[in-house]
Design an enzyme around this catalytic site. Structure first.
Site, mmCIF file in Angstrom:
data_model
loop_
_atom_site.group_PDB
_atom_site.id
_atom_site.type_symbol
_atom_site.label_atom_id
_atom_site.label_comp_id
_atom_site.label_asym_id
_atom_site.label_seq_id
_atom_site.Cartn_x
_atom_site.Cartn_y
_atom_site.Cartn_z
ATOM 1 N N SER A 136 -32.816 -17.797 55.981
ATOM 2 C CA SER A 136 -34.228 -18.118 55.910
ATOM 3 C C SER A 136 -34.748 -18.026 54.473
ATOM 4 O O SER A 136 -34.265 -17.222 53.661
ATOM 5 C CB SER A 136 -35.024 -17.140 56.785
ATOM 6 O OG SER A 136 -36.415 -17.261 56.567
ATOM 7 N N TYR A 160 -39.176 -23.101 54.096
ATOM 8 C CA TYR A 160 -40.616 -23.182 54.286
ATOM 9 C C TYR A 160 -41.187 -23.834 53.031
ATOM 10 O O TYR A 160 -40.865 -23.429 51.914
ATOM 11 C CB TYR A 160 -41.233 -21.793 54.414
ATOM 12 C CG TYR A 160 -40.957 -21.073 55.705
ATOM 13 C CD1 TYR A 160 -41.365 -21.589 56.924
ATOM 14 C CD2 TYR A 160 -40.320 -19.834 55.694
ATOM 15 C CE1 TYR A 160 -41.133 -20.911 58.101
ATOM 16 C CE2 TYR A 160 -40.084 -19.143 56.870
ATOM 17 C CZ TYR A 160 -40.492 -19.680 58.067
ATOM 18 O OH TYR A 160 -40.257 -19.007 59.230
ATOM 19 N N THR A 186 -38.612 -26.120 58.304
ATOM 20 C CA THR A 186 -39.471 -25.600 59.359
ATOM 21 C C THR A 186 -40.884 -26.129 59.171
ATOM 22 O O THR A 186 -41.457 -26.022 58.088
ATOM 23 C CB THR A 186 -39.464 -24.064 59.363
ATOM 24 O OG1 THR A 186 -38.146 -23.612 59.680
ATOM 25 C CG2 THR A 186 -40.425 -23.512 60.394
ATOM 26 N N LYS A 276 -37.130 -28.387 62.039
ATOM 27 C CA LYS A 276 -37.233 -27.283 63.003
ATOM 28 C C LYS A 276 -38.698 -27.035 63.355
ATOM 29 O O LYS A 276 -39.536 -26.886 62.468
ATOM 30 C CB LYS A 276 -36.617 -26.012 62.404
ATOM 31 C CG LYS A 276 -36.611 -24.801 63.325
ATOM 32 C CD LYS A 276 -35.929 -23.636 62.636
ATOM 33 C CE LYS A 276 -35.787 -22.431 63.552
ATOM 34 N NZ LYS A 276 -37.095 -21.812 63.879
ATOM 35 N N HIS A 300 -40.889 -21.563 67.520
ATOM 36 C CA HIS A 300 -40.754 -20.443 66.575
ATOM 37 C C HIS A 300 -40.592 -19.119 67.322
ATOM 38 O O HIS A 300 -41.109 -18.079 66.899
ATOM 39 C CB HIS A 300 -41.967 -20.385 65.649
ATOM 40 C CG HIS A 300 -41.641 -19.902 64.260
ATOM 41 N ND1 HIS A 300 -41.478 -20.755 63.194
ATOM 42 C CD2 HIS A 300 -41.429 -18.660 63.766
ATOM 43 C CE1 HIS A 300 -41.204 -20.056 62.107
ATOM 44 N NE2 HIS A 300 -41.163 -18.777 62.437
#
Length: 421
Positions: A136, A160, A186, A276, A300
């Site tokens: 992540s 992100y 995402t 995502k 999520h």
């Protein structure tokens, strides 16, 4: 009358074989875990409440998470009988390369806060299992260190999009140079969801010590010893932060990101790109036009919009509409290998597990992640055998019936306008 006799020693001996005791406490407790829920119980006992609740919790009333898990429980399998299932193949190609199982490790933030081995443990375990590991943007191990932990396996990087676009794309460039083969973008975090457990616990980075925190930590000394005697918490994407998790998310994440921005990111990434957080058929269709390699149906983990669509319920319709154009993956609510098999049967090419992996990590570090993967793998294989299939390719929608607990009420059509003659 029952005939009785004095038992002979040779008759008793086979009945009195004692199991050799396991002296390693960690191995003993992990071996006793037969399900992911067992690992969760162990994790809860060994992890301070704030860190455990960050993993275990979801947004607001946590309805989305509960519904996602319930959806997997509300299925009926339809097995075929008299099939030779002496061997089963649980692998196939995903995004152009082989995987040993139809599941991988999802990207998770603040992972070393849960257990000090963090992403390194997950990457090592994924390498051994032959499944992808996802890092992540909010991970606590650098891109380069994850690559070092899983040098020959498949590493995916989850992005992100920040308000600082240059900084975001610098991460993308680092992941590409490190050999990460897939970028997960995402798209369901324009702002942070209301994660009420975290607010009630005062969860912050680094952890804030209060009287309650200290009292909760007393029966969990190993966690604190590990936390205080290892490298200070750092992130894959930034060096330090002092404040709440929600404040960090709202400071970093860009609520202005659009499909045009996604196309811009795609143009700069050399590998596979997967979006995502898709939650509608319409958005899935639009992403086909954008030319992405896959989508992940996900809310999520219930951590953003509570009462969001249930990904498993959405799966069949999305597969019908776009499954021939790109791969459809799934996460949220998966707690067993049977959930994975049901997802594949309904058209998912791949699934991702987040909490299931973290429960193993919190329960026993790297060995706990190995145990979580082993539990899921055993359940996948056993479920396939009991369904009468030898390979993932043989799974099809007829193997699964989705039972109805929640059903949508059709919206009323607007009344026709009155006509004046």
């Amino acid at each position: 009358m029952v005939q009785r006799r004095i038992p002979k020693i040779q008759d008793l001996a086979p009945l009195m074989q004692f199991k050799t005791p396991e002296l390693n406490a960690k191995k003993r407790r992990l071996d006793a875990a037969l399900t992911i829920y067992d690992l969760r119980d162990i994790a809860k006992k060994r992890t301070p409440r704030a860190a455990f609740d960050y993993t275990d919790g979801a947004a607001e009333a946590e309805l989305s998470l509960g519904r996602a898990r319930q959806a997997f429980e509300d299925i009926e399998f339809n097995p075929s009988i008299l099939r030779d299932v002496s061997t089963v193949n649980t692998g196939w190609d995903v995004l152009g390369a082989p995987v040993a199982q139809p599941f991988g490790i999802a990207p998770t933030g603040f992972t070393r806060m849960m257990q000090t081995e963090g992403e390194t443990a997950g990457a090592h375990a994924a390498a051994r299992a032959g499944i992808p590991f996802s890092l992540s943007t909010m991970g606590t191990t650098s891109i380069e260190d994850v690559k070092a932990a899983n040098p020959d396996g498949r590493n995916w990087f989850q992005l992100y999009m920040w308000k600082d676009r240059d900084r975001s794309m610098a991460l993308v460039d680092r992941a590409a140079k490190a050999g990460f083969d897939t970028l997960l973008v995402t798209v369901d975090v324009p702002v942070a969801g209301a994660r009420l457990r975290d607010k009630r616990n005062g969860f912050s980075i680094p952890p804030a010590l209060t009287a309650g925190t200290v009292l909760n930590a007393l029966p969990r000394p190993e966690w604190w010893i590990n936390f205080l005697t290892t490298e200070p918490l750092a992130f894959a994407s930034l060096d330090r932060w002092s404040g709440t998790v929600a404040d960090l998310l709202d400071t970093m994440f860009d609520p202005t990101v659009t499909f045009e921005d996604l196309a811009w990111i795609k143009a700069q990434w050399p590998g596979k790109i997967v979006v995502k957080g898709v939650q509608t058929v319409a958005d899935a269709k639009r992403l086909v036009d954008l030319g992405v390699d896959g989508i992940i149906l996900s809310n999520h983990g219930g951590r953003q919009l509570d009462r969001a669509p249930i990904p498993f319920h959405l799966l069949p319709q999305v597969v019908r509409e776009v499954g021939s154009e790109m791969e459809v993956h799934l996460d949220t609510g998966i707690m067993s290998g049977a959930d994975v098999v049901a997802s594949v049967a309904l058209g998912a090419r791949f699934t991702l597990v987040g909490r299931a992996y973290l429960y193993g990590l919190m329960a026993g570090g790297e060995a706990g992640v190995d145990r979580a993967i082993a539990i899921l793998s055993e359940q996948v294989s056993r479920t396939m055998r009991l369904l009468g299939v030898n390979s993932l390719e043989e799974l099809e929608p007829g193997h699964v019936t989705q039972l109805t607990r929640l059903s949508r009420i059709a919206a009323e059509a607007p009344a026709p306008a009155s006509v004046v003659l």
